[in-house]
Write a protein that holds these residues in place. Structure first.
Motif, short mmCIF file in Angstrom:
data_model
loop_
_atom_site.label_atom_id
_atom_site.label_comp_id
_atom_site.label_asym_id
_atom_site.label_seq_id
_atom_site.Cartn_x
_atom_site.Cartn_y
_atom_site.Cartn_z
N PRO A 181 66.21 28.05 98.78
CA PRO A 181 66.68 28.51 97.46
C PRO A 181 65.51 28.93 96.59
O PRO A 181 64.42 28.35 96.66
CB PRO A 181 67.36 27.27 96.87
CG PRO A 181 67.47 26.28 97.97
CD PRO A 181 66.46 26.64 99.02
N LEU A 182 65.74 29.96 95.77
CA LEU A 182 64.71 30.46 94.85
C LEU A 182 65.24 30.38 93.42
O LEU A 182 66.32 30.88 93.13
CB LEU A 182 64.37 31.92 95.17
CG LEU A 182 63.77 32.20 96.55
CD1 LEU A 182 63.65 33.70 96.78
CD2 LEU A 182 62.42 31.53 96.70
N ASP A 183 64.48 29.74 92.56
CA ASP A 183 64.87 29.70 91.16
C ASP A 183 64.74 31.09 90.56
O ASP A 183 63.79 31.82 90.86
CB ASP A 183 63.98 28.73 90.37
CG ASP A 183 64.24 27.28 90.76
OD1 ASP A 183 65.39 26.96 91.14
OD2 ASP A 183 63.29 26.48 90.70
N SER A 184 65.72 31.45 89.74
CA SER A 184 65.68 32.77 89.12
C SER A 184 66.49 32.77 87.84
O SER A 184 67.52 32.09 87.74
CB SER A 184 66.24 33.82 90.08
OG SER A 184 66.32 35.07 89.44
N GLU A 185 66.05 33.59 86.89
CA GLU A 185 66.77 33.73 85.63
C GLU A 185 68.05 34.55 85.78
O GLU A 185 68.86 34.60 84.86
CB GLU A 185 65.86 34.38 84.59
CG GLU A 185 64.70 33.50 84.18
CD GLU A 185 63.84 34.16 83.11
OE1 GLU A 185 64.40 34.85 82.24
OE2 GLU A 185 62.62 33.99 83.18
N GLU B 70 70.42 33.87 87.85
CA GLU B 70 71.51 32.98 88.24
C GLU B 70 72.49 32.78 87.08
O GLU B 70 72.08 32.56 85.93
CB GLU B 70 70.93 31.64 88.68
CG GLU B 70 71.95 30.73 89.30
CD GLU B 70 71.34 29.43 89.82
OE1 GLU B 70 72.11 28.55 90.18
OE2 GLU B 70 70.09 29.30 89.85
N ASP B 71 73.77 32.91 87.39
CA ASP B 71 74.88 32.74 86.44
C ASP B 71 75.03 33.91 85.46
O ASP B 71 75.86 33.83 84.56
CB ASP B 71 74.80 31.42 85.68
CG ASP B 71 75.00 30.23 86.59
OD1 ASP B 71 75.80 30.34 87.55
OD2 ASP B 71 74.37 29.19 86.36
N GLU C 116 74.69 34.32 91.77
CA GLU C 116 74.42 32.93 92.08
C GLU C 116 72.96 32.78 92.50
O GLU C 116 72.20 33.76 92.51
CB GLU C 116 75.36 32.47 93.19
CG GLU C 116 76.82 32.49 92.74
CD GLU C 116 77.76 31.98 93.79
OE1 GLU C 116 77.68 32.42 94.96
OE2 GLU C 116 78.59 31.11 93.45
N LYS C 117 72.57 31.57 92.85
CA LYS C 117 71.17 31.27 93.18
C LYS C 117 70.72 32.07 94.41
O LYS C 117 71.30 31.97 95.48
CB LYS C 117 71.01 29.78 93.47
CG LYS C 117 69.56 29.35 93.68
CD LYS C 117 69.47 27.87 93.89
CE LYS C 117 68.60 27.10 92.97
NZ LYS C 117 68.01 27.59 91.82
N LYS D 240 59.52 35.27 96.27
CA LYS D 240 59.35 35.02 94.83
C LYS D 240 58.90 36.29 94.11
O LYS D 240 59.39 36.59 93.01
CB LYS D 240 58.33 33.89 94.61
CG LYS D 240 58.88 32.52 94.98
CD LYS D 240 57.83 31.44 94.80
CE LYS D 240 58.39 30.08 95.17
NZ LYS D 240 57.38 29.01 95.05
N GLU E 101 64.37 40.61 88.78
CA GLU E 101 64.57 40.16 87.40
C GLU E 101 64.16 41.24 86.41
O GLU E 101 64.85 41.49 85.43
CB GLU E 101 63.79 38.87 87.14
CG GLU E 101 64.38 37.66 87.84
CD GLU E 101 63.50 36.42 87.76
OE1 GLU E 101 62.33 36.53 87.32
OE2 GLU E 101 63.99 35.35 88.13
#
Length: 136
Positions: free
Chosen positions: A3-7, A9-10, A74-75, A122, A129
């Motif tokens: 999983p990669l954190d990202s702005e 998401e949602d 989603e993520k 990343k 993004e």
């Protein structure tokens, strides 16, 4: 799967707008979509193991086969598929071989993702993004 954190998401977008931004960057909507959910896939590499950046989404207004559908992202995650290695000993190459291999199941559908590809993923997500967050 990593999983990669990202702005992103949602966040909610028009699917059409996302396609206009992401397809020129090499993303495709994966063939495993249904009327409620799907994935934007970007193949990163295919040296024996296929590495993909995948951005899942699901419909929040309409269905994916409906013009003007709105989706929630989603993520994102990195995915690695390892396929059986081999070569064409019988000389059955070309289109026939390709038509058979496209349906081959991965020998390891969740192969390890090395740090090198995590870093690439990343950086690719930063680019995504920059492309779509201003639209939100």
């Amino acid at each position: 799967m990593v999983p990669l954190d990202s702005e992103i998401e949602d966040k909610i977008y028009s699917l059409y707008v996302l396609e206009e931004k992401l397809k020129p960057e090499g993303f495709v909507i994966g063939s495993n979509w249904d009327y409620e959910k799907g994935f934007f896939d970007l193949k990163i590499d295919n040296k024996g193991i296929y590495y993909f950046l995948r951005i899942p989404f699901y419909a929040v207004a309409g269905s994916l086969d409906y013009p003007g559908v709105t989706v929630r992202l989603e993520k994102p995650f990195l995915l690695a598929h390892q396929y059986e290695k081999g070569y064409d000993e019988e000389g059955i190459g070309g289109a026939l071989r390709g038509s058979i291999d496209q349906f081959q199941s991965p020998t390891d559908p969740d192969a390890n993702v090395p740090d090198e590809y995590i870093n690439i993923g990343k950086k690719l997500m930063q680019k995504v993004e920059n492309l779509i967050l201003p639209l939100y």
